[in-house]
Design an enzyme around this catalytic site. Structure first.
Site, PDB file in Angstrom:
ATOM      1  N   SER A 119       0.796  -1.210  -0.143  1.00 13.29           N
ATOM      2  CA  SER A 119       0.004  -0.126  -0.036  1.00 13.29           C
ATOM      3  C   SER A 119       0.805   1.297   0.067  1.00 13.29           C
ATOM      4  CB  SER A 119      -0.804   0.098   1.113  1.00 13.29           C
ATOM      5  OG  SER A 119      -0.127  -0.179   2.363  1.00 13.29           O
ATOM      6  N   HIS A 140      -2.596  -2.939  -5.997  1.00  9.80           N
ATOM      7  CA  HIS A 140      -3.269  -2.804  -4.292  1.00  9.80           C
ATOM      8  C   HIS A 140      -4.760  -2.804  -4.223  1.00  9.80           C
ATOM      9  CE1 HIS A 140      -3.661   0.333  -1.081  1.00  9.80           C
ATOM     10  NE2 HIS A 140      -3.371  -0.757  -0.707  1.00  9.80           N
ATOM     11  N   GLU A 152      -5.918  -0.440  -7.049  1.00  2.59           N
ATOM     12  CA  GLU A 152      -4.745   0.568  -7.737  1.00  2.59           C
ATOM     13  C   GLU A 152      -3.912  -0.218  -8.547  1.00  2.59           C
ATOM     14  OE1 GLU A 152      -4.191   4.542  -4.982  1.00  2.59           O
ATOM     15  OE2 GLU A 152      -3.424   2.575  -4.150  1.00  2.59           O
ATOM     16  N   ASN A 190      -3.799   6.033  -0.140  1.00  4.02           N
ATOM     17  CA  ASN A 190      -3.060   6.058   1.306  1.00  4.02           C
ATOM     18  C   ASN A 190      -2.347   7.455   1.081  1.00  4.02           C
ATOM     19  OD1 ASN A 190      -3.751   3.849   2.792  1.00  4.02           O
ATOM     20  ND2 ASN A 190      -2.659   2.546   1.516  1.00  4.02           N
TER      21      ASN A 190
END
Length: 291
Positions: A119, A140, A152, A190
């Site tokens: 991440s 991800h 992702e 994130n």
């Protein structure tokens, strides 16, 4: 390139969720971990989640049974080698991920694509430790994987177009939606989410509000389904801290400095739901704030 057989390294919360969606989408897969009890727990979790989908009418019993038959578990990393796609879903520590890819290398097929569910860690740097950086990407998934729609896709500097297009097709076959991110620390989700959580911890640390007030304010004031401290517990405070450290180190900006209170909770072993205590205590019938 066609992907039919998938290897997943790491059978924790993320790995088991990834195995769930791949098996349900018709992929044969090998789920590997170094601990037998983790594999047992993963299969119990997958079966339980599939059962819930059956009860809610989202899949049939035949779909569930077929998905379970497609999953084979193993303690031996070499068993992951003869697959078309590998998804690494080990803990968010770069040294562990590097060691996995180095150990896996001699057992791979020439065409096998490697991916990491990291991440936050540099895809380019992880790819450089393999013999196929052009066939390496970040894949991800969001937690919980069977529920969350987004994946992702992160290209390393050497990732080729065929690998990218192949993984776009995989995400589509899984019934999910992809968002493409450049290979910068923490990518998109994130990069935005973790500083918000870290700021919520600072708000608690500085006494601006208590746990319940902070979470209530964000849920009712911004229509978030979970408060930031509740979400941090769900993600795992150790994971939140690891991502903040990646942001802080990678971008060299003080605004990404992890809150000392977050560090203290991790040092205490209060990691959230997975340890039974974080910003909430989960030992009773209902979570109770710890501050």
């Amino acid at each position: 390139m066609g992907i039919e057989k998938v290897g997943i390294v790491g059978a924790g919360q993320m790995g088991s969720g990834i195995a769930h969606v791949f098996a349900l989408a018709g992929y044969d897969l090998v789920l590997q971990d170094i601990e037998d009890f983790v594999l047992t727990r993963a299969m119990e979790s997958i079966r339980g989640n599939l059962d819930r989908q059956v009860k809610r009418g989202r899949i049939s019993e035949a779909d569930r049974d077929a998905a379970l038959r497609r999953i084979r578990t193993t303690l031996d990393l070499r068993d992951v080698g003869p697959t078309d796609l590998v998804v690494e879903a080990a803990s968010e520590r770069e040294t562990i991920k590097q060691a996995i890819f180095e150990d896996l290398g001699p057992h791979l097929r020439p065409h096998t694509i490697l991916t990491s569910n990291t991440s936050s860690i540099s895809i380019t740097r992880l790819a450089s430790r393999t013999d196929r950086p052009e066939k390496f990407m970040g894949l991800h998934f969001m937690n919980p994987v069977p529920v969350m729609q987004l994946v992702e896709l992160i290209r390393g500097i050497a990732t080729d177009e065929e690998t990218f297009r192949t993984l776009e097709g995989v995400v589509e076959r899984l019934g999910k939606t992809s968002a493409t991110s450049e290979d910068f620390p923490a990518f998109i989700v994130n990069r935005i989410l973790m500083p918000m959580i870290n700021e919520a911890v600072y708000t608690l640390y500085e006494g601006v509000g208590n746990v319940r007030s902070i979470d209530r304010a964000m849920k009712l004031g911004t229509n978030h389904p979970m408060g930031p401290l509740e979400l941090a517990d769900f993600i795992g405070l150790d994971t939140c801290l690891a991502i903040m450290n990646v942001l802080h180190d990678g971008l060299a900006d003080t605004k990404y400095r992890p809150c000392p209170l977050l560090t203290k909770y991790v040092e205490a072993g209060w990691l959230g739901r997975k340890t039974g205590r974080g910003f909430y205590d989960y030992s009773g019938d209902e979570p109770v704030p710890t501050r």
